[in-house]
Design a protein around this motif. Structure first.
Motif, mmCIF file in Angstrom:
data_model
loop_
_atom_site.group_PDB
_atom_site.id
_atom_site.type_symbol
_atom_site.label_atom_id
_atom_site.label_comp_id
_atom_site.label_asym_id
_atom_site.label_seq_id
_atom_site.Cartn_x
_atom_site.Cartn_y
_atom_site.Cartn_z
ATOM 1 N N TYR A 37 1.026 -1.191 -0.075
ATOM 2 C CA TYR A 37 -0.111 0.049 0.083
ATOM 3 C C TYR A 37 1.049 1.288 -0.061
ATOM 4 C CZ TYR A 37 -3.717 3.154 1.489
ATOM 5 O OH TYR A 37 -4.673 4.318 1.457
ATOM 6 N N TYR A 38 0.439 2.129 -1.068
ATOM 7 C CA TYR A 38 1.552 3.238 -1.096
ATOM 8 C C TYR A 38 0.883 4.472 -0.804
ATOM 9 C CZ TYR A 38 3.883 -0.344 -4.002
ATOM 10 O OH TYR A 38 4.502 -1.475 -4.324
ATOM 11 N N VAL A 39 1.540 5.177 0.345
ATOM 12 C CA VAL A 39 0.985 6.462 0.585
ATOM 13 C C VAL A 39 1.394 7.551 -0.277
ATOM 14 C CG1 VAL A 39 0.768 5.899 3.118
ATOM 15 C CG2 VAL A 39 3.009 6.696 2.136
ATOM 16 N N ARG A 40 0.406 8.606 -0.714
ATOM 17 C CA ARG A 40 0.681 9.536 -1.636
ATOM 18 C C ARG A 40 0.622 10.852 -0.941
ATOM 19 N NH1 ARG A 40 -2.329 5.602 -5.518
ATOM 20 N NH2 ARG A 40 -0.470 4.896 -6.567
ATOM 21 N N SER A 41 0.967 12.072 -1.918
ATOM 22 C CA SER A 41 0.957 13.253 -1.544
ATOM 23 C C SER A 41 -0.465 13.871 -1.435
ATOM 24 C CB SER A 41 1.974 14.100 -2.128
ATOM 25 O OG SER A 41 1.227 14.286 -3.725
ATOM 26 N N VAL A 42 -0.874 14.827 -0.660
ATOM 27 C CA VAL A 42 -2.011 15.424 -0.687
ATOM 28 C C VAL A 42 -2.373 16.115 -2.169
ATOM 29 C CG1 VAL A 42 -3.584 17.454 0.227
ATOM 30 C CG2 VAL A 42 -2.008 15.966 1.556
ATOM 31 N N ASP A 43 -1.421 16.389 -2.861
ATOM 32 C CA ASP A 43 -1.633 16.896 -4.246
ATOM 33 C C ASP A 43 -2.029 15.656 -4.996
ATOM 34 O OD1 ASP A 43 -1.151 19.325 -3.545
ATOM 35 O OD2 ASP A 43 0.788 19.486 -4.472
ATOM 36 N N GLU A 44 -1.623 14.644 -4.942
ATOM 37 C CA GLU A 44 -1.914 13.474 -5.402
ATOM 38 C C GLU A 44 -3.309 12.893 -5.357
ATOM 39 O OE1 GLU A 44 2.035 11.058 -6.595
ATOM 40 O OE2 GLU A 44 1.301 10.936 -4.711
ATOM 41 N N ILE A 45 -3.917 13.104 -4.112
ATOM 42 C CA ILE A 45 -5.085 12.920 -3.666
ATOM 43 C C ILE A 45 -6.107 13.856 -4.516
ATOM 44 C CG2 ILE A 45 -6.798 12.625 -1.896
ATOM 45 C CD1 ILE A 45 -4.635 10.386 -1.779
ATOM 46 N N ALA A 46 -5.813 14.914 -4.327
ATOM 47 C CA ALA A 46 -6.551 16.200 -4.968
ATOM 48 C C ALA A 46 -6.706 15.835 -6.501
ATOM 49 C CB ALA A 46 -5.886 17.555 -4.645
ATOM 50 N N GLY A 47 -5.663 15.259 -7.211
ATOM 51 C CA GLY A 47 -5.556 14.821 -8.396
ATOM 52 C C GLY A 47 -6.590 13.810 -9.012
ATOM 53 N N PHE A 48 -7.048 13.134 -8.176
ATOM 54 C CA PHE A 48 -8.200 12.181 -8.478
ATOM 55 C C PHE A 48 -9.628 13.083 -8.884
ATOM 56 C CE2 PHE A 48 -5.805 9.138 -5.628
ATOM 57 C CZ PHE A 48 -5.397 8.405 -6.685
ATOM 58 N N PHE A 49 -9.545 14.169 -8.344
ATOM 59 C CA PHE A 49 -11.003 14.832 -8.470
ATOM 60 C C PHE A 49 -10.845 15.954 -9.600
ATOM 61 C CE2 PHE A 49 -10.789 13.342 -4.147
ATOM 62 C CZ PHE A 49 -12.155 12.878 -4.136
ATOM 63 N N ASP A 50 -9.629 15.720 -10.236
ATOM 64 C CA ASP A 50 -9.483 16.887 -11.538
ATOM 65 C C ASP A 50 -10.923 16.621 -12.269
ATOM 66 O OD1 ASP A 50 -7.382 17.894 -10.455
ATOM 67 O OD2 ASP A 50 -5.931 16.819 -12.196
ATOM 68 N N GLY A 51 -11.595 17.818 -12.799
ATOM 69 C CA GLY A 51 -12.463 17.911 -13.703
ATOM 70 C C GLY A 51 -13.820 17.657 -12.880
#
Length: 274
Positions: free
Chosen positions: A222-236
Motif C-alpha cells: 500500500y503506497y501512501v501519496r501526497s495530498v496533491d496526488e489525492i486532489a488529482g483524483f478529483f480533476d474535472g
C-alpha cells in the motif's frame, strides 16, 4: 431483498484462495477498527506498526467516520439513491448500505471486491431494507468496464451514482494508472454523480515508516501519496466544500466520535460530476 448474484465466488473457491500465512490489508484494517475478522499474523504486524506509528489507528477510525458523514451527506442533502462502493473491505459497523438506507430506505448499493477474505463475508453485506437493494460483485478495480457493466444489474445509470473508493487506490502502485481507473469509472456514470475518495497520505515520517513496515511484511503493498496526488483524483469535478482535507475535518460536527482537531495522515474529498 438482496439481489441474487452469481458473480460471488462459491464457498469452496473462496476458502482455496484465502492465505492466512501473510498479513492481509482488509483483516489488518479490521483489527485497527476493533473488528474480529482477523488472524494472529494480522494482529502481529498491526501491533508492530502501532509501536512505530500509533497514529495509524486514528487514521483507520477517522476514515470510517468520514465514510459515514460522506454517505449521510449524499443520501440526505444531495438526494443520491445509488452507491457503488469499490474495495469494500471487511464489514464492520455502519457499512455503506446501513448508513445510506438509514437516511433513505430506498437506496441501492453495490459492493465490489475481488478479495477472497472479503467475499467470504459477502453474506453479511447482502442485506437490505425492503424498499432498497444491496448487491455484491466479485469484480476487479483494474477492469472498470466490467465493474460498470455488472453494476447495471442493480443500479440505474440514467440516474446519479455515488462512486466510493476508500483506502484502496494506495494498492495501485502507479499513480497515473490509479487516476486512469478513477477517470474511466467516472466517465461511465451520469451527470450529477459524485466521487468519494480517501487514502492514507505521506504527510508524516511516522506514516511513511508505517507504510514501509507494512509493505515489507509480505502483504499486498500500500503506497501512501501526497495530498496533491489525492486532489488529482478529483480533476474535472466540482469539489464539495470543504474540498480536499484531512478526513477528520470533512464536515465534522460538534459531538462527532472522532475529534475534527485531531491531525491524521489521511485526506479525502467528495466531488460532483457536472
Amino acid at each position: 431483498m438482496p439481489d441474487s448474484n452469481p458473480q460471488v465466488a462459491d464457498a469452496a473457491d473462496i476458502r482455496a484462495r484465502i492465505d492466512t500465512t501473510k498479513p492481509h490489508s482488509a483483516r489488518f484494517w479490521n483489527y485497527f477498527v476493533g473488528g474480529k475478522d482477523n488472524y494472529e499474523v494480522d494482529r502481529e504486524i498491526g501491533d508492530q506498526i502501532k509501536e512505530i506509528f500509533p497514529g495509524l489507528v486514528d487514521v483507520a477510525v477517522a476514515s470510517r467516520a468520514f465514510l459515514g458523514r460522506a454517505v449521510t451527506h449524499l443520501a440526505g442533502e444531495v438526494g443520491i439513491r445509488q452507491f457503488l462502493d469499490i474495495g469494500t473491505g471487511l464489514p464492520t459497523a455502519d457499512n455503506t448500505h446501513q448508513v445510506a438506507q438509514r437516511v433513505a430506505p430506498d437506496a441501492r448499493i453495490v459492493y465490489v471486491d475481488n478479495d477472497p477474505i472479503v467475499l467470504a463475508h459477502a453474506n453479511a453485506l447482502l442485506t437490505s431494507t425492503p424498499e432498497g437493494r444491496t448487491a455484491y460483485l466479485d469484480a476487479d478495480l483494474y477492469d472498470p468496464d466490467s465493474v460498470l457493466e455488472a453494476a447495471k444489474g442493480t443500479l440505474d445509470f440514467s440516474q446519479p451514482v455515488a462512486l466510493i473508493i476508500l483506502n484502496t487506490l494506495g494498492h495501485v502502485a502507479d499513480y497515473e494508472r490509479a487516476r486512469g481507473l478513477v477517470n474511466r469509472l467516472m466517465a461511465g456514470l451520469p451527470s450529477g454523480s459524485h466521487l468519494v475518495i480517501s487514502d492514507s497520505t505521506a504527510t508524516s515520517e511516522g506514516m511513511i515508516a508505517a507504510s514501509e513496515a507494512y509493505n515489507s511484511s509480505g502483504a499486498v503493498p500500500y503506497y501512501v501519496r501526497s495530498v496533491d496526488e489525492i486532489a488529482g483524483f478529483f480533476d474535472g469535478l466540482e469539489l464539495v466544500e470543504p474540498g480536499v482535507v484531512q478526513v477528520t475535518a470533512w464536515r465534522a460536527e460538534e459531538g462527532d466520535s472522532v475529534n475534527s482537531k485531531v491531525a491524521v495522515d489521511a485526506y479525502g474529498a467528495v466531488g460532483r460530476k457536472a
